[in-house]
Design a protein around this motif. Structure first.
Motif, PDB file in Angstrom:
ATOM      1  N   GLY A  40      -5.207  -8.769  -6.329  1.00 34.30           N
ATOM      2  CA  GLY A  40      -3.683  -8.165  -5.903  1.00 34.30           C
ATOM      3  C   GLY A  40      -3.602  -6.626  -5.995  1.00 34.30           C
ATOM      4  O   GLY A  40      -2.697  -6.122  -5.834  1.00 34.30           O
ATOM      5  N   ALA A  41      -4.645  -5.812  -5.838  1.00 35.25           N
ATOM      6  CA  ALA A  41      -4.844  -4.563  -6.085  1.00 35.25           C
ATOM      7  C   ALA A  41      -4.326  -3.819  -4.503  1.00 35.25           C
ATOM      8  O   ALA A  41      -4.127  -2.689  -4.540  1.00 35.25           O
ATOM      9  CB  ALA A  41      -6.145  -4.111  -6.277  1.00 35.25           C
ATOM     10  N   GLY A  42      -4.575  -4.721  -3.465  1.00 36.83           N
ATOM     11  CA  GLY A  42      -4.170  -4.049  -2.016  1.00 36.83           C
ATOM     12  C   GLY A  42      -5.510  -3.859  -1.258  1.00 36.83           C
ATOM     13  O   GLY A  42      -5.206  -3.602  -0.245  1.00 36.83           O
ATOM     14  N   LYS A  43      -6.783  -4.375  -1.763  1.00 35.89           N
ATOM     15  CA  LYS A  43      -7.850  -4.041  -0.929  1.00 35.89           C
ATOM     16  C   LYS A  43      -7.988  -4.782   0.356  1.00 35.89           C
ATOM     17  O   LYS A  43      -8.443  -4.203   1.339  1.00 35.89           O
ATOM     18  CB  LYS A  43      -9.207  -4.079  -2.090  1.00 35.89           C
ATOM     19  N   THR A  44      -7.724  -6.157   0.113  1.00 36.23           N
ATOM     20  CA  THR A  44      -7.707  -7.012   1.270  1.00 36.23           C
ATOM     21  C   THR A  44      -6.679  -6.375   2.327  1.00 36.23           C
ATOM     22  O   THR A  44      -7.202  -6.532   3.700  1.00 36.23           O
ATOM     23  CB  THR A  44      -7.634  -8.285   0.879  1.00 36.23           C
ATOM     24  N   THR A  45      -5.430  -5.962   1.992  1.00 35.45           N
ATOM     25  CA  THR A  45      -4.522  -5.689   2.933  1.00 35.45           C
ATOM     26  C   THR A  45      -4.943  -4.229   3.679  1.00 35.45           C
ATOM     27  O   THR A  45      -4.879  -4.117   4.767  1.00 35.45           O
ATOM     28  CB  THR A  45      -3.081  -5.374   2.101  1.00 35.45           C
ATOM     29  N   VAL A  69     -11.466   2.605  -5.711  1.00 29.72           N
ATOM     30  CA  VAL A  69     -10.701   1.586  -6.467  1.00 29.72           C
ATOM     31  C   VAL A  69      -9.374   1.639  -6.244  1.00 29.72           C
ATOM     32  O   VAL A  69      -8.847   2.676  -6.486  1.00 29.72           O
ATOM     33  CB  VAL A  69     -11.021   1.756  -7.902  1.00 29.72           C
ATOM     34  N   LEU A  70      -8.845   0.485  -5.890  1.00 24.96           N
ATOM     35  CA  LEU A  70      -7.342   0.477  -5.643  1.00 24.96           C
ATOM     36  C   LEU A  70      -6.864  -0.339  -6.665  1.00 24.96           C
ATOM     37  O   LEU A  70      -7.474  -1.163  -7.358  1.00 24.96           O
ATOM     38  CB  LEU A  70      -6.783  -0.169  -4.349  1.00 24.96           C
ATOM     39  N   ASP A  71      -5.587  -0.014  -7.292  1.00 27.29           N
ATOM     40  CA  ASP A  71      -4.712  -0.900  -8.278  1.00 27.29           C
ATOM     41  C   ASP A  71      -3.056  -0.795  -7.794  1.00 27.29           C
ATOM     42  O   ASP A  71      -2.840   0.287  -7.538  1.00 27.29           O
ATOM     43  CB  ASP A  71      -4.996  -0.426  -9.454  1.00 27.29           C
ATOM     44  N   TYR A  72      -2.482  -1.940  -7.612  1.00 25.01           N
ATOM     45  CA  TYR A  72      -1.098  -1.967  -7.391  1.00 25.01           C
ATOM     46  C   TYR A  72      -0.849  -1.057  -6.137  1.00 25.01           C
ATOM     47  O   TYR A  72       0.190  -0.525  -5.988  1.00 25.01           O
ATOM     48  CB  TYR A  72      -0.366  -1.522  -8.362  1.00 25.01           C
ATOM     49  N   GLY A  73      -1.870  -1.197  -5.192  1.00 24.42           N
ATOM     50  CA  GLY A  73      -1.554  -0.624  -3.724  1.00 24.42           C
ATOM     51  C   GLY A  73      -1.749   0.974  -3.719  1.00 24.42           C
ATOM     52  O   GLY A  73      -1.311   1.387  -2.727  1.00 24.42           O
ATOM     53  N   LYS A  74      -2.245   1.479  -4.727  1.00 23.70           N
ATOM     54  CA  LYS A  74      -2.658   2.788  -5.056  1.00 23.70           C
ATOM     55  C   LYS A  74      -3.872   3.175  -5.407  1.00 23.70           C
ATOM     56  O   LYS A  74      -4.670   2.299  -5.814  1.00 23.70           O
ATOM     57  CB  LYS A  74      -1.627   3.445  -6.014  1.00 23.70           C
ATOM     58  N   ILE A  75      -4.387   4.518  -4.882  1.00 28.01           N
ATOM     59  CA  ILE A  75      -5.690   4.807  -5.305  1.00 28.01           C
ATOM     60  C   ILE A  75      -5.878   5.137  -6.650  1.00 28.01           C
ATOM     61  O   ILE A  75      -5.062   5.955  -7.325  1.00 28.01           O
ATOM     62  CB  ILE A  75      -6.191   6.163  -4.359  1.00 28.01           C
ATOM     63  N   LEU A 104       0.737  -1.153  -0.030  1.00 29.15           N
ATOM     64  CA  LEU A 104       0.053   0.000  -0.091  1.00 29.15           C
ATOM     65  C   LEU A 104       0.821   1.308   0.110  1.00 29.15           C
ATOM     66  O   LEU A 104       2.015   1.466   0.830  1.00 29.15           O
ATOM     67  CB  LEU A 104      -0.768  -0.227   1.473  1.00 29.15           C
ATOM     68  N   SER A 105       0.617   2.092  -0.795  1.00 28.84           N
ATOM     69  CA  SER A 105       1.271   3.259  -0.868  1.00 28.84           C
ATOM     70  C   SER A 105       0.359   4.798  -0.845  1.00 28.84           C
ATOM     71  O   SER A 105      -0.506   4.980  -1.713  1.00 28.84           O
ATOM     72  CB  SER A 105       2.067   3.509  -2.362  1.00 28.84           C
ATOM     73  N   ASP A 106       0.636   5.328   0.382  1.00 20.57           N
ATOM     74  CA  ASP A 106      -0.430   6.358   0.533  1.00 20.57           C
ATOM     75  C   ASP A 106      -2.004   6.463   0.361  1.00 20.57           C
ATOM     76  O   ASP A 106      -2.454   6.945  -0.350  1.00 20.57           O
ATOM     77  CB  ASP A 106       0.188   7.770  -0.335  1.00 20.57           C
ATOM     78  N   VAL A 107      -2.411   5.484   0.987  1.00 22.08           N
ATOM     79  CA  VAL A 107      -3.812   5.034   0.664  1.00 22.08           C
ATOM     80  C   VAL A 107      -4.875   5.965   1.845  1.00 22.08           C
ATOM     81  O   VAL A 107      -4.300   5.794   2.897  1.00 22.08           O
ATOM     82  CB  VAL A 107      -4.051   3.566   0.700  1.00 22.08           C
ATOM     83  N   GLY A 108      -5.809   6.502   1.406  1.00 24.84           N
ATOM     84  CA  GLY A 108      -6.840   6.861   2.366  1.00 24.84           C
ATOM     85  C   GLY A 108      -7.993   6.805   1.934  1.00 24.84           C
ATOM     86  O   GLY A 108      -8.497   6.875   0.867  1.00 24.84           O
ATOM     87  N   ILE A 109      -9.002   7.020   2.885  1.00 19.62           N
ATOM     88  CA  ILE A 109     -10.686   7.085   2.695  1.00 19.62           C
ATOM     89  C   ILE A 109     -11.416   7.970   3.798  1.00 19.62           C
ATOM     90  O   ILE A 109     -10.696   7.952   4.733  1.00 19.62           O
ATOM     91  CB  ILE A 109     -11.243   5.742   2.429  1.00 19.62           C
ATOM     92  N   GLU A 110     -12.218   8.278   3.333  1.00 19.30           N
ATOM     93  CA  GLU A 110     -13.161   9.130   4.292  1.00 19.30           C
ATOM     94  C   GLU A 110     -14.491   8.564   3.996  1.00 19.30           C
ATOM     95  O   GLU A 110     -15.195   8.796   2.993  1.00 19.30           O
ATOM     96  CB  GLU A 110     -13.150  10.574   4.028  1.00 19.30           C
ATOM     97  N   VAL A 111     -15.007   7.980   5.010  1.00 19.97           N
ATOM     98  CA  VAL A 111     -16.453   7.504   4.888  1.00 19.97           C
ATOM     99  C   VAL A 111     -17.437   8.428   5.946  1.00 19.97           C
ATOM    100  O   VAL A 111     -17.209   8.424   6.964  1.00 19.97           O
ATOM    101  CB  VAL A 111     -16.460   6.088   5.638  1.00 19.97           C
ATOM    102  N   LYS A 112     -18.535   8.610   5.249  1.00 19.28           N
ATOM    103  CA  LYS A 112     -19.402   9.530   5.799  1.00 19.28           C
ATOM    104  C   LYS A 112     -20.425   8.554   6.939  1.00 19.28           C
ATOM    105  O   LYS A 112     -20.470   7.517   6.471  1.00 19.28           O
ATOM    106  CB  LYS A 112     -20.418  10.559   5.044  1.00 19.28           C
ATOM    107  N   LYS A 113     -20.978   9.147   7.867  1.00 18.35           N
ATOM    108  CA  LYS A 113     -21.900   8.428   8.726  1.00 18.35           C
ATOM    109  C   LYS A 113     -23.110   7.981   7.827  1.00 18.35           C
ATOM    110  O   LYS A 113     -23.490   8.787   6.830  1.00 18.35           O
ATOM    111  CB  LYS A 113     -22.049   9.387   9.983  1.00 18.35           C
ATOM    112  N   ASN A 114     -23.533   6.812   8.419  1.00 19.73           N
ATOM    113  CA  ASN A 114     -24.857   6.077   7.948  1.00 19.73           C
ATOM    114  C   ASN A 114     -24.876   5.967   6.225  1.00 19.73           C
ATOM    115  O   ASN A 114     -25.816   6.255   5.702  1.00 19.73           O
ATOM    116  CB  ASN A 114     -25.906   7.048   8.234  1.00 19.73           C
TER     117      ASN A 114
END
Length: 259
Positions: free
Chosen positions: A44-49, A228-234, A24-34
């Motif tokens: 192999g995109a890194g989503k499980t990691t 969407v992740l691919d190769y550990g990046k957004i 993973l390289s510099d990955v982040g997310i912001e999830v709104k409430k509800n």
């Protein structure tokens, strides 16, 4: 800038390597409430990691993690559970020999006070609490649509019902965020429609959902926002209708074909 009071999960600058391999390289997310937030990507995109880092299964090399306005350290699964994140696994992890209601009661014990010693000593306060736990477990089984199977041994339930039971057990911990790892895996088309309806109901009732899923169509139809992740990046982030038209996503995920 989004109003931070409206954000349930904020993850920034996550890096994770295994040996010399950068997962993973510099990955982040912001999830709104509800809301329901989707995480997708090719194998192999890194989503499980990334999912495992958020839920405390893997320790990140770097990153900032905030749940409902409070920083949390994703160093262990039980610490993350205490912070308010409940997760399911791609391979169902129920107690197969226990009944459905007992499985949910186990989840509920994370939030109770009596403790093991109280149970052994048979203290009245603990007995009362046990009754309350069972009653709440029954409510949750009804809520996810498997109440009539409460006394079935978990391993004898159908696959779709086991998935629902796992969600009920996760909800028993009273999470702020429900993190679902491939909940539609192995389901038929009817079960997928019913699952979508259940997840929408859960989010409408005040529990925020983060979902990692192979079924792109399900994510596109269910999620309010996605990454969407691919190769550990957004690769792309935003509303499903925008993400699905993104040429980079079409190229990486769909091999040049529209979904």
């Amino acid at each position: 800038m989004m109003n931070q009071n409206n954000v349930m999960l904020s993850v920034k600058g996550v890096h994770k390597s295994f040996g010399g391999l950068k997962a993973l390289s510099d990955v982040g997310i912001e999830v709104k409430k509800n809301t329901v937030y989707g995480l997708i990507g090719p194998n192999g995109a890194g989503k499980t990691t990334f999912f495992n880092v958020i839920t405390g299964l893997y320790e990140p090399d770097q990153g900032e993690f905030i749940l409902d306005g409070k920083p949390y350290e994703p160093t262990a699964v039980h610490e993350v559970a205490k912070a308010g994140i409940a997760r399911t696994f791609q391979n169902i992890r129920l107690f197969g020999q226990m009944t459905a209601v007992e499985n949910v009661m186990v989840g509920r014990h994370v939030r109770t006070h009596g403790g093991v010693l109280g149970s052994i000593l048979g203290l009245k306060s603990v007995r009362d609490e046990e009754k309350a736990i069972r009653a709440r477990a029954m409510e949750l089984l009804d809520y996810v649509g498997v109440g009539k199977y409460h006394d079935y041994v978990a391993k004898n339930l159908s696959y779709g019902h086991q998935r629902r039971l796992e969600i009920a057990r996760a909800l028993a911990t009273e999470p702020k965020l429900l993190a679902l790892d491939e909940p539609a895996a192995g389901m038929n088309a009817t079960e997928k429609v019913e699952l979508t309806q259940l997840l929408r109901k859960i989010s409408n009732d005040g529990v925020t959902i983060l979902i990692i899923e192979h079924d792109v169509k399900l994510v596109m139809g269910l999620c309010d926002e996605m990454t969407v992740l691919d190769y550990g990046k957004i690769l792309a982030q935003g509303l499903p209708e925008n993400v699905r038209k993104d040429p980079k996503v079409i190229e990486a995920y769909l091999g040049g074909h529209h979904a």
